[in-house]
Design a protein around this motif. Structure first.
Motif, short mmCIF file in Angstrom:
data_model
loop_
_atom_site.label_atom_id
_atom_site.label_comp_id
_atom_site.label_asym_id
_atom_site.label_seq_id
_atom_site.Cartn_x
_atom_site.Cartn_y
_atom_site.Cartn_z
N PRO A 11 0.85 -1.40 0.01
CA PRO A 11 0.01 0.03 0.14
C PRO A 11 1.00 1.20 0.10
CG PRO A 11 -0.68 -1.54 1.75
CD PRO A 11 0.31 -2.13 1.16
N ALA A 66 3.67 7.01 -5.74
CA ALA A 66 3.03 7.03 -7.11
C ALA A 66 3.83 7.25 -8.12
CB ALA A 66 2.01 8.23 -6.75
N PRO A 67 3.55 6.59 -9.26
CA PRO A 67 4.73 6.78 -10.30
C PRO A 67 4.64 8.10 -10.83
CG PRO A 67 2.61 5.55 -10.90
CD PRO A 67 2.32 5.84 -9.67
N ASP A 104 5.48 1.54 -15.05
CA ASP A 104 5.77 0.63 -13.88
C ASP A 104 7.34 0.57 -13.88
OD1 ASP A 104 3.38 0.08 -12.75
OD2 ASP A 104 3.18 -1.86 -13.67
#
Lengths: 36, 503
Positions: B51, B55-56, B81
């Motif tokens: 979790p 964030a990308p 990713d």
């Protein structure tokens, strides 16, 4: 962070990329070991 | 003095052993630790997805009017990713490096005993060398991941293009060209409504592409088939041009566009009703299966047989743009979907109104309906008693040639290859005028003076055939045979075998 729908959709493609990357690296290491 | 020399000698030996050993140890730890940290980051991003994952930074963007579906993984998210994994690995390695650098600095501090300083020096050298080796190994691993993503993306795109090609080829082989009954536009591929519970999101183009190859996932999470090949026709379709629902399950069977044209009151609607009734009669007799393919057609044509049976006149066709009456016909040779367009006669007198009938450009078989009573020369030759008798049934529209010429020009202007098209010229009201047996074309030339029309049709169209039809039912509920004869000729061009055609 993606939403839950995206997370569910990308679950197996991500695992696939991870497995393929790992497999290729192990294969390269094996080849290196055999050559050296 | 000897003690000093002995100590110096011992320290040199100590340096000679400790510095390389510390360097080797540090190099080994960092040469292995950096790639291991890369793998841990890769596993977190691709497999574990904890979790707390950051964030990308790179997120694939979609146009505002894109379908409400989740992007296929190899159409952007895979690269995001990879970027995220590399960043996470870099952050982990920075922490790993900082921890080592802090420890080495502590060994080199002035307050530390002389014996720890060579450890610091060796460790620094080894750490630098090990980090360089580890970074190179990690970079090779990252490159392998990117190559895996690139090759997979190329394969996925090739598979998508291949499947699209196969699907298009199958539609072509099955001779399936889809047409919207509402806007008459050719539908290259139907749009589909998400079948998910309570979800009505509309997907304009479900074919393999950036949202999925075999299946796509709607934003609601429901999976949808991407090709007719995979059964997408089971979902609720809509026209991508006008958004109108396509209830007739487009893509399952070849579609035949049949436009009726002719002057006002020529009998187009009655002929349409007769054809529908004849199909219903054959269905009841078990000779084929004909069903209304959408709710609008059901509503408009359900009473066709009743109207013909009662002998009442059909209501005047509204001048607005017509919607197709869609009927699914299944016989021994397969299933066909008939789109029958019945426009008001007023639409065939002025080019601007005829131009609006876009369906004319989709048809390859046309049905021209002519009321012989509307031809002045024929009417004038009838005895006065007959004229009085037939007066109420007579159409007072302009000459049928006007409607023919007008429509002929527009069909040609729409790019229909007339040399590949067929024309059925139907002389209605055979029950009232009782034409003689023989060639209806010859009868029309001599009795109606339609020589020019017949000559033009003969020269323009690949095939022209002339019929007398009587849109009436006998007391036993059977349609006049002339309707079946017309239908056999009209549908034979599209490979539909109807009862009684001998095939």
């Amino acid at each position: 962070m993606n939403g839950p729908v995206e997370e569910r959709t990308y679950l197996w493609p991500r695992r696939y990329v991870f497995a393929v990357t790992l497999a290729v690296i192990i294969m390269l290491l094996l080849v290196l070991w055999l050559v050296v | 003095m000897w003690l000093g020399i002995a100590f110096a000698l011992f320290y040199v030996i100590y340096l000679a052993i400790v510095v390389p050993a510390a360097a080797l140890a540090a190099a080994a730890v960092y040469a292995v630790g950096v790639p291991v940290r890369y793998f841990i980051a890769l596993g977190r991003v691709l497999a574990v997805r904890p979790p707390g994952l950051p964030a990308p930074r790179r997120q694939p963007r979609l146009p505002a009017d894109a379908d409400p579906a989740v992007l296929q993984y190899f159409y952007g998210p895979a690269v995001a990713d990879a970027d995220q994994a590399i960043r996470a690995a870099y952050d982990d390695c920075r922490g790993f490096w900082d921890a080592g650098a802090g420890r080495i600095k502590s060994y080199l501090r002035g307050d530390r005993p002389w014996i720890t300083r060579p450890l610091g020096v060796g460790g620094a050298i080894g750490m630098a060398a090990g980090t360089a080796i580890g970074a190179a190994v990690a970079a090779v691993c990252a490159l392998i991941q990117l190559v895996a993503v690139g090759v997979s993306a190329a394969l996925v795109r090739a598979a998508g293009a291949g499947l699209r090609g196969i699907d298009s080829a199958l539609l072509r082989v099955k001779n399936i060209r889809m047409v919207c009954p509402a806007c008459s536009e050719r539908v290259p591929y139907p749009g589909y409504v998400c079948p998910g519970d309570g979800c009505a999101r509309r997907h304009r183009d479900v074919r393999p592409g950036r949202f999925g190859i075999l299946r796509r996932r709607c934003e609601c999470g429901t999976r949808m088939n991407t090709l007719l090949l995979f059964g997408s026709s089971r979902m609720a379709a809509f026209c991508p041009h006008c958004g109108h629902p396509l209830e007739h399950r487009p893509g399952e069977a070849p579609e035949i566009v049949l436009p009726f044209f002719g002057a006002t009151g020529a009998g187009k609607t009655r002929l349409l009703f007769s054809i529908v009734t004849q199909l219903q009669v054959w269905t009841r007799e078990g000779q084929l299966t004909a069903e209304f393919a959408d709710s609008v057609t059901t509503r408009e044509l359900d009473a066709a047989e009743h109207i013909l049976r009662s002998g009442n006149a059909t209501a005047k066709t509204p001048v607005q743009l017509p919607r197709a009456h869609v009927i699914r016909v299944s016989s021994g040779k397969g299933t066909r979907i008939l789109h029958m367009f019945d426009a008001a006669g007023e639409r065939f007198y002025h080019s601007d109104r005829t131009q609006e009938l876009a369906y004319l450009g989709q048809a390859r078989t046309f049905i021209l309906v002519i009321d012989p009573l509307s031809v002045e020369a024929f009417w004038a030759r009838l005895p006065a008693g007959r004229r009085a008798e037939l007066g109420p049934a007579r159409s007072t529209a302009p000459s049928p040639e006007l409607a023919y010429q007008q429509t002929h020009q527009e069909i040609e202007a729409m790019g229909v290859p007339l040399r590949k098209a067929r024309l059925a010229v139907v002389f209605s009201r055979a029950d009232l005028i009782c034409p003689p047996d023989g060639d209806p074309a010859e009868w029309a030339r001599c009795e109606l003076g339609l020589g020019n029309l017949i000559r033009s049709a003969h020269h323009s169209f690949k095939e022209t055939c002339y019929f007398h039809t009587a849109a009436v039912m006998d007391s036993g509920g059977a349609m006049d045979e002339s309707v079946a004869v017309l239908m056999r000729w009209v549908l034979a061009g599209d490979g539909v075998a109807l009862p009684g055609d001998g095939s």
